[in-house]
Write a protein that holds these residues in place. Sequence first.
Motif, PDB file in Angstrom:
ATOM      1  N   ASN A 119       0.859  -1.189   0.000  1.00 48.89           N
ATOM      2  CA  ASN A 119       0.000   0.000   0.000  1.00 48.89           C
ATOM      3  C   ASN A 119       0.895   1.239   0.000  1.00 48.89           C
ATOM      4  N   TYR A 120       1.478   1.541  -1.150  1.00 47.72           N
ATOM      5  CA  TYR A 120       2.473   2.608  -1.211  1.00 47.72           C
ATOM      6  C   TYR A 120       1.854   3.979  -1.001  1.00 47.72           C
ATOM      7  N   THR A 121       0.650   4.173  -1.496  1.00 43.61           N
ATOM      8  CA  THR A 121      -0.001   5.473  -1.300  1.00 43.61           C
ATOM      9  C   THR A 121      -0.220   5.740   0.181  1.00 43.61           C
ATOM     10  N   GLU A 122      -0.756   4.761   0.888  1.00 49.03           N
ATOM     11  CA  GLU A 122      -1.015   4.940   2.313  1.00 49.03           C
ATOM     12  C   GLU A 122       0.294   5.091   3.098  1.00 49.03           C
ATOM     13  N   ALA A 123       1.337   4.365   2.678  1.00 52.53           N
ATOM     14  CA  ALA A 123       2.636   4.531   3.335  1.00 52.53           C
ATOM     15  C   ALA A 123       3.168   5.947   3.153  1.00 52.53           C
ATOM     16  N   TYR A 126       7.147   6.643  -2.938  1.00 50.75           N
ATOM     17  CA  TYR A 126       5.938   5.890  -2.599  1.00 50.75           C
ATOM     18  C   TYR A 126       4.750   6.363  -3.424  1.00 50.75           C
ATOM     19  N   PHE A 127       4.578   7.682  -3.554  1.00 50.65           N
ATOM     20  CA  PHE A 127       3.470   8.211  -4.359  1.00 50.65           C
ATOM     21  C   PHE A 127       3.607   7.789  -5.819  1.00 50.65           C
ATOM     22  N   ASP A 128       4.842   7.742  -6.296  1.00 52.13           N
ATOM     23  CA  ASP A 128       5.078   7.312  -7.676  1.00 52.13           C
ATOM     24  C   ASP A 128       4.652   5.863  -7.861  1.00 52.13           C
ATOM     25  N   GLY A 134       2.447   4.327  -6.108  1.00 53.41           N
ATOM     26  CA  GLY A 134       0.993   4.269  -5.956  1.00 53.41           C
ATOM     27  C   GLY A 134       0.230   5.048  -7.000  1.00 53.41           C
ATOM     28  N   LYS A 135       0.963   5.629  -8.018  1.00 59.21           N
ATOM     29  CA  LYS A 135       0.353   6.391  -9.118  1.00 59.21           C
ATOM     30  C   LYS A 135      -0.412   7.609  -8.616  1.00 59.21           C
ATOM     31  N   MET A 136       0.007   8.141  -7.511  1.00 55.96           N
ATOM     32  CA  MET A 136      -0.557   9.384  -6.985  1.00 55.96           C
ATOM     33  C   MET A 136       0.386  10.526  -7.356  1.00 55.96           C
ATOM     34  N   TRP A 137       0.463  10.805  -8.652  1.00 50.96           N
ATOM     35  CA  TRP A 137       1.436  11.780  -9.137  1.00 50.96           C
ATOM     36  C   TRP A 137       1.046  13.206  -8.772  1.00 50.96           C
ATOM     37  N   LEU A 190       4.112  11.324   5.516  1.00 52.55           N
ATOM     38  CA  LEU A 190       3.827  12.749   5.368  1.00 52.55           C
ATOM     39  C   LEU A 190       3.473  13.381   6.717  1.00 52.55           C
ATOM     40  N   LEU A 191       2.834  12.589   7.600  1.00 53.82           N
ATOM     41  CA  LEU A 191       2.517  13.100   8.938  1.00 53.82           C
ATOM     42  C   LEU A 191       3.788  13.387   9.725  1.00 53.82           C
TER      43      LEU A 191
END
Length: 1493
Positions: A1076-1080, A1124-1126, A1128-1131, A1085-1086
């Motif tokens: 779960n790379y997006t959630e990681a 991680y965002f990359d 998870g495709k959260m560009w 980020l926190l």
Amino acid sequence: MYPSPDCNRLFPPFFFPVKWNFVAKGQKQLSLEVGDTVHIQEVCDGKSTSSPHHSCSMGVFPASFVHLKEVIIQQRGDEEVVMSAEMPLVKEVTTTLREWGSIWKQLFVVTRLMWELMEWRSQLLSGTLPSDEFKELKQKVTSKIDYGNKILELDQVVRDEDGNILDPERASVISLFRAHEEATAKINERIKEEQSNIQTDHSGISARIQSSPTHSLYVFVRNFVCRIGEDSELFMSLYDPNKQTIISENYLVRWGSKGFPKEIDMLNNLKVVFTDLGNKDLSREKIYLICQIVRVGRMDLKETNNKKCTQGLRRPFGVAVMDISDIIKGKIECDEEKQFFIPFFPYISLKFSYLHPGLWVTMKALVGDIVQIRKEYPHLVDRSTVVARKLGFPEIIMPGDVRNDIYLTLQGGDFDKYNKTTQKNVEVIMWVCDEEGKNSICLGAGDKAVSEYRSVIYYQVKQPRWMETFKVAVPLEEMHRIHLRFMFRHRSSQESKDKSEKNFAMAFVRLMKDDGTVLQDGLAAALSRSSSNVSGSGGGLSVSSRDSFCISTLVCSTKLTQNVGLLGLLKWRTRPELLRENLEKLKIIDGEEVVKFLQDTLDALFNIMMEHSQTDDYDILVFDALIYIIGLIADRKFQHFNTVLEAYIKQHFSATLAYKKLMSVLKRYLDVSSRGEQCEPILRTLKALEYIFKFIVRSRMLYSHCFASVCIFLCFSFFVYLCLFLPYLLPTILFLPALCLCFSQGETFKHIQDIVVSLLRIINRTVITMGREHALIVSTCNFAYIVLRSTYIFTTLTFLSSISLQDFLMESFLLFKDLIGKHVYPSDWMAMIMVQNRVFLRAINTYADTMNQKFLNNDDFEVQLWNNYFHLAVAFITQESLQLQHFSPTKRNKILAKYGDMRRLIGFAIRDIWYKLGSHKICFIPGMVGPILEMTLIPEEELRRATIPIFFDMITCEHAHSGNFHKFENEIILKLDHEVEGGGGDERYMQLLETILLDCAAEKPTLRPQVQHFVSLVKGLLMRLLDYRTVMSDDSRNNRMSCTVNLLNFYKDINREGMYIRYLYKLRDLHLEGENYTEAAYTLLLHSRLLKWSDEMCSPQFEFHGSQTQRQLKETLYDTIIDYFDKGKMWEEAITLCKELAEQYENEIFDYELLSKRLEKQAKFYENIMKILRPKPDYFAVGFYGQGYPPFLRNKVFIHRGKEYERREDFQNQLMSQFPSAVRLNTTTIPGDDIRNSPLQYIQCFTVQPVLEIPPRLKNKPVPDQIINFYKSNYVQRFHYSRPVRKGPVDPNNEFSMWIERTTFTTVYKLPGILRWFETTLSPLENAIETMESTNEKILTMINQYQADWSLPINPLSMLLNGIVDPAVMGGFAKYEKAFFTDEYTQQHPEDRDKLLRLKDLIAWQVHPQVQVTHLILAVFRYLDAPLNTINFAFTDPVTGWRNLAPREESDRRPAPVPRAHGGVLQTAEEESGEGVRSERTGKNSRGRIEEK
């Protein structure tokens, strides 16, 4: 419970095991399970009243469900202990079966072992076994128990020589340790056999056989089935077919011609024991039992005229052979009733009148030498049983075992026929001769001695091979004048011719050489021949060149040696001038020859020493010779001779003054080494030091009636050097207790005390610096335990000075703590570990009493010393070997019965000492908070109640010192997290902690509010920690994530940043496990938000990242998050962070190279957004209903974000696999209270649709689909679920009679986030606000669309406005006014004041006249076909006021009101719309009614 008058009272000694299960059906009945133990109090009409053992419950049950057993009551102090009267082995089997019963399903082999144990237990209880069978069965049972315990990883049981469990209280530390070592070796060997399939199911016998150095084979000749017609001789022996050698003496049975033994008394009594066999013999690949049959009679059986035939000739007849390898090695179990048939193979082909000639025998492998087996098997081996010894010495030659046997084997010969036409029938006749004549010869065990020996005759054979072995019994004193004489004679089959035959040759051999040594083992040849017959003429003899004769000898004598050097030492008095040379030669003599004559050699050495007591000429030579012999025995090859040496010291050693000589030489060697000079023998001396001091102690004890002053002087002199060589002495230092026993008189005892205390300090320092892998660590600890187990060590402490005593106690505390934390013994050596704990317990309590006397006053108070004491005591009480709650009931009961609960004793001592510290308590806060917390977490009720009040005392102490107890609070929160995560604590602890602290605070009004706040804080933390610990071992990663988030939120709320960050990274790791790379990324980020773009150093909680600035750490975190965002495709999120980094590179640190790389990466992300397809994840609403769930799931609804291409069926199956006992709900309606309050688990799962929330910067702009599609499934917080409903009568001709019910769920945070799911809840007021905001935004959006494209159809706008002007359901916003704009609602919900104002503004904007007329204007312009953009529309925005919608210039555009994100409160809302249809939920957890207007 008191018995009624009509009841029979049962008194001890009786208790009752349950033999049938009984389920209680009444209130006063008592449920029973098989194996329970109950104490009967009353028996009334077939029913019993009792209480189960170790339980306080009572009740009645049928009396037939229990079995009466006799018990023994033992008095232990003030308590009466009830014990079963069964034999100890039966009780051990019973407890073993109970312990194995709980884990039998794990291994099938355990089931097999349990069945065998139950069967053997029945045999033991029968009481019908003879003593030898009982001992054998006992050995099998104990071997099986030990083997089963090992494979089940249970505790090892140590036993004595008889197989009984060794009592640690009655055994010394060394004997207990050696028993553990021996037991471990046996079990490991047994397991190797099992794994290599060497052994069969009866491997217990083999294990017993291999555990003994001496073995025997019992053979009982039942019958010889072969009618020869003449007398015969049966020679039975053991044979090695690979080496082609005879192993044992022959057992001779003389069989008569009528088919019976010649001596009728021997009928059914032909028993023999082949003894002296060793482990080397059992390791032979093959062992045969052979029986050579020799016929005594005619030359040829076919001859019929007996009168003319020569009689009494010994002729070979045949052999019977059987492979007994498995029998003698114990792989096949045999009893004395089982008979074996050994087939017979004739020397020449004969026709027998029966089919299967052969030998019937009974065999049994026995353990031990002849003395032992006569005791253990009296019904098999008695005084009449023949003993056939091994050809050669046994592996162990015990002192007193005097043997003087010479075994002679006729190998063969080569004889010329000379003037005869055929080869001769040669017979060899042998005599043992001396000056006076003949002596005795023994043809085989069980036969009488004879004066001559006649060999077997081979018919017309030129080179006969006899291979006949017999024993020559020669008195020792006559050995020097004995020789063997052999005569050779041709035997004829006709008696007349045979009488005329004379001896044609002779040979002789002397048994002792001129130098006094006996004949060497091996082949020997000697043959003489005369020109005429030897006995018929007086001619001389000449050596024959045409005839030869060969024999072999084997000398088995403990008095006669074949080595000249050893003989010279044994008879040193005859030539004293060669004594020095013989002592030096001893070191080069073969070890096997030396150990054969061990007793005689030791006697000679000590005689030399004693007869030269006035001089030291030979002291060093004798000492070195003694060291050499001890070194030989230490060799693995001769390790069995350790028992011989021990027996010699105890029973045969008699040199009363040897201790002076030995200690003098030892001191001399240590003097030389201490000066740094070369001393070659020192290492060998130190290795042999154990036995050297055993000789010294034994000699001194024999000299006990004389003066001891000399020994004391030597002892002190030696002690100085003893300390210098401590690492070498540790394996053998165990002589000191014996010295203390030896010198336990008057002033000497005081000296020895001083020695032991000083030596113990050296031991302390040595162990502290010694690694656990060191070869001497165990020996060192054993010695320390011996000293600490003695009383005199503690009596010496009070005489030490304060400084010496303090140093000694500090070293001892460090040593104890080190040994407790890192056991030197294997974990399954429970008896050894408990002995260690008992020693520590006694020492710690004694040291504490000494400290109370010496170091408790203000002037003498030593903080570090007391701190070490507290840490040691807590380490002792929390060690794994004392945590009874982790053990099986059987093991727990054993420990409690034998040792009690040591934790309580130390815990109460800690409590008492703490309260004695007075004003010094503040020195241990907060340092002792963690150890005390660790102690209170032990699940022992009385211990907790006794020690938890220490916390309040700490609070009081710190509050009185500082005005608060922040240090205590911070420390206990920090330590509680680590302890609970490690397995400590439970709900009962939480209750006790709350109750005890609040009760204590009730007596301190000034502290009560603060303590109450502290208790509330700790209770909340404990609840979350217990939930977290529960799910950590769970397969559900989602549950672990949920509990982790609960904990990190808790630490954030109470401002514990370090713990907050710790759980952030735990959550990150869980996400990475599930990819779960997006959630990681959101999780990290926190952490990054806690950092600033500054060059300040990181705070201590960031130290695990190394020493770096906050800018460096934040930059590192951003790089990781972007990766991680990359993945998870959260560009979009990655671009935001890239921009922030680019800002820093460009305007703060001016690193253009990094800026260029960052911009390149950012450009790549933009390209990915436009070119790479990103599948939309589905969202699922999941409800967990029922009381069977943990609190963080119970009766809650969550929105889950699915993975790419994950279908609802797959998601639901995965969900059900995490909760296999849950019931799936197939409806989407909210369950009622019956399901919510059910003890079961229910799961509801259905798909929901995310509600698009377009960012303000994208509104009213032509945005590509690739961009807008991302926001359709990301950054979403509201979710819809629609389902059709019917209201009123169904009109099949009107499709618009179908109503649509839409439910809106609002999550706490937007998805995606730090979890793949968030919880939902319901707020009617916020639901109304969101509904109004959504409707208003739809109006504005649609008007903007019409203004941009006048060709669009007007029906959608018309329908939307019509639903507002004339709502079809629920009365529109008028219902909101009735529900929320009332005085009652305002008073009950004062916190909703701002929300009510917001709702009023939204309603006011919606009912504005310009909005109401818009649809009419649009309709007119549509009718006139006029361009819509020629008219300017103006509306009043509830927030910004008037907004001009035309002309549409960029400067006049303003964003429409955006629904406000609700954070902090979990919300759900329902909305129903569709073709003018609307419904909404008006109360929490209830469906809104559908109404028409």
